[in-house]
Scaffold this active site. Structure first.
Site, PDB file in Angstrom:
ATOM      1  N   ASP A 144       0.800  -1.219   0.000  1.00 31.45           N
ATOM      2  CA  ASP A 144       0.000   0.000   0.000  1.00 31.45           C
ATOM      3  C   ASP A 144       0.837   1.276   0.000  1.00 31.45           C
ATOM      4  OD1 ASP A 144      -2.662  -0.917  -0.181  1.00 31.45           O
ATOM      5  OD2 ASP A 144      -2.599  -1.566   1.910  1.00 31.45           O
ATOM      6  N   ASP A 179      -6.496  -4.768  -4.786  1.00 35.13           N
ATOM      7  CA  ASP A 179      -6.254  -3.391  -4.360  1.00 35.13           C
ATOM      8  C   ASP A 179      -4.940  -2.842  -4.914  1.00 35.13           C
ATOM      9  OD1 ASP A 179      -7.546  -5.225  -2.547  1.00 35.13           O
ATOM     10  OD2 ASP A 179      -7.760  -3.622  -1.074  1.00 35.13           O
TER      11      ASP A 179
END
Length: 380
Positions: free
Chosen positions: A99, A162
């Protein structure tokens, strides 16, 4: 991109009203890095134990968008504080995972794009280098997470949909340095995701496990959706917007076609209400909503519409407008004395808590409005 006059007026008026609220929110939350709200008040993830939380770049992203919109220094100052606080994350290997894009694209890279700050460029490149280091050469994917303390599950071969949104950090690093390695890793991961994550009907897996040594796909997991083989809506939106961004950075038509396939599936499943469920395949008697999926998908649909014309463009724009307008009518907090925008965000189907405020929902809602009015700062 053509927007009908009534829709442009709606977008401009909604953006103005949203910006007016955010000015008050920024003053109250200037020292925080929010994730959610408690009784209408932003919490704060900037402490030592929570500085590594994956959403900690979105508050800075909201502030850079507001600075772009208004030119007011308060937003730049808050964004810079958010970026500086994330140094405690950047210097801790255990806190870094796939991330990095979510954390440093809306903060350090946005700062560098706006101001030319070389310290911000350095932060972005350090984050990109770490992200590239998560690449599995055998499977051509980027590993999602580090080993979790006391976990009995082996996640060395896990990748998640993601991550398509984190790839732009690598594309940016190649553009900035002239070194193709970063973009090669990003494109390889995107190619793997096309094969392993996106199903024939345009729906998406959330988690795919690969053998970390051979790279062979083992199985998929339901992850934050209803179950294995279901259709977690935020995962659909990450895939839709993520493949659009890979297309914008590479001009590879396969990514555009994949984004369009996901978009067509998503649009076909939008309820008449325009309010997006947590999972498109959740039981009929479950009415749980996820406003974040609607906001993220709207951004992807607007970008897709920019690549089309005529009837196709209208289909994608109308779908985005339907969701955004439904949010403002049914799932939006217009109370200027409370800090959140969206009200019915859900992190995962099987969580105990559902339909609360989440900062990335607010970010992507704002970004969508700024896209519609051609006022956005391109962060991704």
């Amino acid at each position: 991109m053509y927007l009908e006059e009534k829709d442009l007026v709606w977008a401009q008026e909604t953006l103005e009203r949203t910006a007016h609220k955010l000015e008050k929110v920024a003053q109250r939350s200037a020292e925080k890095i929010p994730y959610t709200t408690v009784d209408g008040v932003h919490d704060d993830k900037s402490g030592d134990k929570e500085i590594g939380w994956w959403t900690n770049g979105f508050w800075g992203g909201i502030m850079w968008q507001m600075y772009t919109l208004t030119g007011k220094e308060i937003y730049r100052n808050i964004a810079e504080q958010n970026e500086n606080k994330l140094d405690a994350d950047l210097m801790d290997y255990e806190k870094l995972d796939h991330d990095n894009g979510f954390k440093w694209l809306p903060t350090a890279v946005a700062d560098y794009r706006v101001t030319g700050n070389r310290s911000s460029k350095n932060r972005g490149l350090l984050a990109a280098g770490n992200l590239a280091g998560r690449y599995n050469c055998a499977g051509k994917f980027i590993r999602a997470w580090n080993d979790w303390p006391n976990s009995k599950v082996d996640r060395r071969g896990w990748a998640i949909i993601d991550c398509m949104m984190n790839l732009p950090l690598l594309y940016w690093a190649s553009e900035e340095t002239g070194d193709p390695r970063f973009s090669q890793i990003a494109a390889n991961h995107a190619d793997t995701a096309m094969k392993a994550f996106i199903r024939g009907d345009g729906s998406a897996n959330h988690i795919v496990e690969f053998d970390p040594a051979s790279g062979e796909m083992i199985k998929s997991y339901g992850g934050q959706g209803y179950g294995e083989g279901s259709s977690w809506t935020r995962g659909q939106s990450w895939g839709l917007y993520g493949f659009m961004l890979s297309y914008l950075h590479t001009q590879n038509n396969a990514y555009l076609e994949t984004a369009e396939r996901i978009a067509n599936y998503f649009i076909a499943n939008i309820p008449d209400s325009g309010l997006i469920p947590v999972d498109f395949r959740q039981p009929e008697d479950v009415k749980l909503e996820d406003s974040t999926a609607a906001a993220i998908a709207s951004c992807g649909l607007i970008e897709l519409a920019r690549q089309k014309d005529g009837r196709q463009q209208k289909i994608y724009l109308n779908a985005a407008l339907k969701m955004l307008q439904a949010l403002t009518k049914n799932s939006f907090n217009w109370n200027e004395e409370e800090d959140n925008l969206l009200t019915k965000c859900t992190a995962a189907y099987h969580d105990e808590k559902h339909e609360f405020s989440i900062i990335y929902g607010d970010y992507f809602f704002l970004e969508a409005l700024m896209k519609l009015t051609d006022k956005e700062l391109f962060i991704w």
